[in-house]
Design a protein around this motif. Structure first.
Motif, PDB file in Angstrom:
ATOM      1  N   ILE A   3       0.825  -1.213   0.000  1.00 47.45           N
ATOM      2  CA  ILE A   3       0.000   0.000   0.000  1.00 47.45           C
ATOM      3  C   ILE A   3       0.860   1.264   0.000  1.00 47.45           C
ATOM      4  N   LYS A   4       2.130   1.136   0.389  1.00 43.03           N
ATOM      5  CA  LYS A   4       3.010   2.294   0.425  1.00 43.03           C
ATOM      6  C   LYS A   4       3.576   2.586  -0.964  1.00 43.03           C
ATOM      7  N   VAL A   5       3.601   3.859  -1.315  1.00 41.14           N
ATOM      8  CA  VAL A   5       4.186   4.295  -2.589  1.00 41.14           C
ATOM      9  C   VAL A   5       5.137   5.447  -2.312  1.00 41.14           C
ATOM     10  N   GLU A   6       6.081   5.623  -3.213  1.00 40.48           N
ATOM     11  CA  GLU A   6       7.001   6.758  -3.109  1.00 40.48           C
ATOM     12  C   GLU A   6       6.338   7.984  -3.716  1.00 40.48           C
ATOM     13  N   CYS A   7       6.930   9.143  -3.441  1.00 37.08           N
ATOM     14  CA  CYS A   7       6.326  10.403  -3.880  1.00 37.08           C
ATOM     15  C   CYS A   7       6.175  10.482  -5.397  1.00 37.08           C
TER      16      CYS A   7
END
Length: 80
Positions: A3-7
């Motif tokens: 669920i985490k993504v980079e900017c």
């Protein structure tokens, strides 16, 4: 499923969302990212503002007589 993504990915999803091309899962990831990333929240807010401005432009045009008057004044100023 991550669920985490980079900017940079969040910004890409934000752009896709602006054009209604983001999937449901991408929107979930973006919203999760926006919870903790202030820079991307600003980016998203600017994108939303741009989308609204494009959809509802409040453009006022100048009439032909006003254009001609401005052209005459400009020519007068340039000739002096």
């Amino acid at each position: 499923m991550n669920i985490k993504v980079e900017c940079h990915e969040a910004n890409h999803i934000c752009d896709k969302n602006q054009y209604k091309e983001a999937t449901f899962w991408e929107k979930v990831k973006l919203n999760f990212h926006l919870i903790y990333c202030r820079a991307c929240r600003k980016y998203s807010a600017r994108n939303n503002k741009l989308t609204k401005a494009i959809k509802n432009p409040k453009v006022q045009t100048v009439s032909m007589s006003e254009k001609e008057a401005m052209k005459r004044r400009l020519e007068e100023q340039l000739s002096n």
